[in-house]
Design a protein around this motif. Structure first.
Motif, PDB file in Angstrom:
ATOM      1  N   PHE A  45       0.579  -1.259  -0.088  1.00 22.30           N
ATOM      2  CA  PHE A  45       0.313  -0.070  -0.403  1.00 22.30           C
ATOM      3  C   PHE A  45       0.924   0.834   0.152  1.00 22.30           C
ATOM      4  O   PHE A  45       0.425   2.656  -0.211  1.00 22.30           O
ATOM      5  CB  PHE A  45      -1.119  -0.191   1.307  1.00 22.30           C
ATOM      6  CG  PHE A  45      -0.377   0.110   2.811  1.00 22.30           C
ATOM      7  CD1 PHE A  45       0.151   0.947   3.269  1.00 22.30           C
ATOM      8  CD2 PHE A  45      -0.176  -1.126   3.545  1.00 22.30           C
ATOM      9  CE1 PHE A  45       0.238   1.386   4.251  1.00 22.30           C
ATOM     10  CE2 PHE A  45       0.935  -1.238   4.559  1.00 22.30           C
ATOM     11  CZ  PHE A  45       1.072   0.131   5.018  1.00 22.30           C
ATOM     12  N   ALA A  46       1.641   0.895   0.408  1.00 20.88           N
ATOM     13  CA  ALA A  46       2.828   2.080   0.207  1.00 20.88           C
ATOM     14  C   ALA A  46       4.316   1.966  -0.672  1.00 20.88           C
ATOM     15  O   ALA A  46       5.163   1.509  -0.926  1.00 20.88           O
ATOM     16  CB  ALA A  46       3.669   2.355   1.753  1.00 20.88           C
ATOM     17  N   ASP A  47       5.013   3.624  -1.354  1.00 21.60           N
ATOM     18  CA  ASP A  47       5.817   3.360  -2.152  1.00 21.60           C
ATOM     19  C   ASP A  47       7.114   3.318  -1.577  1.00 21.60           C
ATOM     20  O   ASP A  47       7.525   4.240  -0.868  1.00 21.60           O
ATOM     21  CB  ASP A  47       5.597   4.658  -3.016  1.00 21.60           C
ATOM     22  CG  ASP A  47       6.403   4.470  -4.242  1.00 21.60           C
ATOM     23  OD1 ASP A  47       8.114   4.009  -4.264  1.00 21.60           O
ATOM     24  OD2 ASP A  47       6.480   6.260  -4.537  1.00 21.60           O
ATOM     25  N   LEU A  48       7.520   1.910  -1.457  1.00 22.29           N
ATOM     26  CA  LEU A  48       8.991   1.674  -0.807  1.00 22.29           C
ATOM     27  C   LEU A  48      10.489   3.214  -1.384  1.00 22.29           C
ATOM     28  O   LEU A  48      10.764   3.063  -0.198  1.00 22.29           O
ATOM     29  CB  LEU A  48       9.255   0.360  -1.742  1.00 22.29           C
ATOM     30  CG  LEU A  48       8.542  -1.076  -0.561  1.00 22.29           C
ATOM     31  CD1 LEU A  48       9.093  -2.409  -0.968  1.00 22.29           C
ATOM     32  CD2 LEU A  48       8.106  -0.755   0.218  1.00 22.29           C
ATOM     33  N   ALA A  49      10.469   4.116  -3.006  1.00 20.71           N
ATOM     34  CA  ALA A  49      10.895   4.459  -2.614  1.00 20.71           C
ATOM     35  C   ALA A  49      10.631   5.989  -1.883  1.00 20.71           C
ATOM     36  O   ALA A  49      11.731   6.218  -1.587  1.00 20.71           O
ATOM     37  CB  ALA A  49      11.516   4.300  -4.071  1.00 20.71           C
ATOM     38  N   ASP A  50       9.275   6.253  -1.932  1.00 20.27           N
ATOM     39  CA  ASP A  50       9.334   7.110  -0.552  1.00 20.27           C
ATOM     40  C   ASP A  50       9.474   6.963   0.782  1.00 20.27           C
ATOM     41  O   ASP A  50       9.679   7.930   1.825  1.00 20.27           O
ATOM     42  CB  ASP A  50       7.413   7.257  -0.630  1.00 20.27           C
ATOM     43  CG  ASP A  50       7.435   8.768  -1.293  1.00 20.27           C
ATOM     44  OD1 ASP A  50       8.053   8.946  -2.597  1.00 20.27           O
ATOM     45  OD2 ASP A  50       6.263   9.134  -1.496  1.00 20.27           O
ATOM     46  N   LEU A  51       9.467   4.847   1.227  1.00 19.12           N
ATOM     47  CA  LEU A  51       9.591   4.950   2.838  1.00 19.12           C
ATOM     48  C   LEU A  51      10.933   5.269   2.524  1.00 19.12           C
ATOM     49  O   LEU A  51      11.519   5.461   3.812  1.00 19.12           O
ATOM     50  CB  LEU A  51       9.094   3.886   2.837  1.00 19.12           C
ATOM     51  CG  LEU A  51       8.925   3.249   4.603  1.00 19.12           C
ATOM     52  CD1 LEU A  51       7.864   3.746   4.474  1.00 19.12           C
ATOM     53  CD2 LEU A  51       8.927   1.435   3.779  1.00 19.12           C
ATOM     54  N   ALA A  52      11.835   4.907   1.741  1.00 20.80           N
ATOM     55  CA  ALA A  52      13.466   5.079   1.820  1.00 20.80           C
ATOM     56  C   ALA A  52      13.641   6.360   2.441  1.00 20.80           C
ATOM     57  O   ALA A  52      14.623   6.311   3.159  1.00 20.80           O
ATOM     58  CB  ALA A  52      13.923   4.258   0.509  1.00 20.80           C
ATOM     59  N   GLU A 114       1.648  10.319   6.571  1.00 17.23           N
ATOM     60  CA  GLU A 114       1.194  10.660   5.597  1.00 17.23           C
ATOM     61  C   GLU A 114       2.730  11.368   4.373  1.00 17.23           C
ATOM     62  O   GLU A 114       2.796  11.947   2.785  1.00 17.23           O
ATOM     63  CB  GLU A 114       1.158  12.158   6.152  1.00 17.23           C
ATOM     64  CG  GLU A 114       1.605  12.963   7.544  1.00 17.23           C
ATOM     65  CD  GLU A 114       1.046  12.331   8.221  1.00 17.23           C
ATOM     66  OE1 GLU A 114       1.788  13.018   9.145  1.00 17.23           O
ATOM     67  OE2 GLU A 114       0.566  11.358   8.997  1.00 17.23           O
ATOM     68  N   ALA A 115       3.856  10.859   5.477  1.00 17.06           N
ATOM     69  CA  ALA A 115       4.806  11.255   4.374  1.00 17.06           C
ATOM     70  C   ALA A 115       5.131  10.202   3.259  1.00 17.06           C
ATOM     71  O   ALA A 115       6.370  10.584   2.589  1.00 17.06           O
ATOM     72  CB  ALA A 115       6.233  10.738   5.809  1.00 17.06           C
ATOM     73  N   VAL A 116       4.520   9.298   3.233  1.00 12.54           N
ATOM     74  CA  VAL A 116       4.499   8.149   2.292  1.00 12.54           C
ATOM     75  C   VAL A 116       3.584   8.367   1.247  1.00 12.54           C
ATOM     76  O   VAL A 116       2.198   8.104   1.514  1.00 12.54           O
ATOM     77  CB  VAL A 116       5.119   6.489   2.624  1.00 12.54           C
ATOM     78  CG1 VAL A 116       4.963   5.487   1.806  1.00 12.54           C
ATOM     79  CG2 VAL A 116       6.179   7.006   3.857  1.00 12.54           C
ATOM     80  N   GLN A 117       3.822   7.836  -0.175  1.00 17.48           N
ATOM     81  CA  GLN A 117       2.606   7.999  -0.845  1.00 17.48           C
ATOM     82  C   GLN A 117       2.371   6.629  -1.147  1.00 17.48           C
ATOM     83  O   GLN A 117       2.746   5.699  -0.986  1.00 17.48           O
ATOM     84  CB  GLN A 117       3.240   8.015  -2.629  1.00 17.48           C
ATOM     85  CG  GLN A 117       2.200   8.602  -3.820  1.00 17.48           C
ATOM     86  CD  GLN A 117       2.700   9.142  -4.631  1.00 17.48           C
ATOM     87  OE1 GLN A 117       3.267   9.738  -5.541  1.00 17.48           O
ATOM     88  NE2 GLN A 117       2.029   8.174  -5.670  1.00 17.48           N
ATOM     89  N   ALA A 118       0.817   7.070  -0.962  1.00 14.78           N
ATOM     90  CA  ALA A 118      -0.535   5.818  -1.282  1.00 14.78           C
ATOM     91  C   ALA A 118      -0.279   5.284  -2.352  1.00 14.78           C
ATOM     92  O   ALA A 118      -0.682   5.361  -3.456  1.00 14.78           O
ATOM     93  CB  ALA A 118      -1.867   5.711  -0.469  1.00 14.78           C
TER      94      ALA A 118
END
Length: 150
Positions: A45-52, A114-118
């Motif tokens: 459900f979350a973009d792992l690139a954003d998560l990193a 909210e810091a990560v794109q869904a």
């Protein structure tokens, strides 16, 4: 899950599933397989690139009491879903260790959701149907599979 020569020693993948999300994870040992399951859940459900690139908010520890392996998998994933729903956080990383009492000690580095794109529907629960966590293949590694209700 049979070993594949072109697949990394540890990882996860999402599989097509009617109206829900099916995730498989694998690793050389049980605890790393469980950590990969957490990453696979978050990747659903979350973009792992954003998560990193997301800033860590805080560290969270949890102790999961002794239980069957499949029950520990569900408890761990339920912990992640609970923190998402109640605190608006998701794990940047998960460390899972066997506890002396037979349970698990879990450390999660949390970030604000909210810091990560869904990129998919948020998980609601883990289905018990088709769930497994087992030591399997000829290489002695562990694998798990679970369905996430979205």
């Amino acid at each position: 899950m049979a070993p594949h020569p072109d697949r990394p020693a540890a990882g996860h993948r999402s599989l097509p599933h009617t109206a829900d999300t099916r995730i498989e994870a694998w690793a050389p040992d049980r605890e790393r397989c469980l950590a990969e399951a957490v990453t696979g859940l978050v990747a659903s459900f979350a973009d792992l690139a954003d998560l990193a690139g997301a800033p860590p908010r805080r560290g969270v520890t949890a102790h999961l009491p002794p239980a069957a392996d499949e029950d520990l998998l569900v408890a761990l994933l339920d912990e992640v879903i609970y923190r998402l729903e109640v605190h608006g956080e998701l794990p940047l990383a998960a460390e899972v260790a066997a506890a002396p009492d037979g349970g698990l000690d879990v450390r999660l580095a949390m970030a604000a959701a909210e810091a990560v794109q869904a990129v998919g529907a948020l998980p609601k629960a883990v289905s018990l149907h088709g769930l497994h966590l087992t030591r399997g293949s000829a290489d002695g590694g562990w694998s798990c599979a679970f369905t996430v209700d979205v």
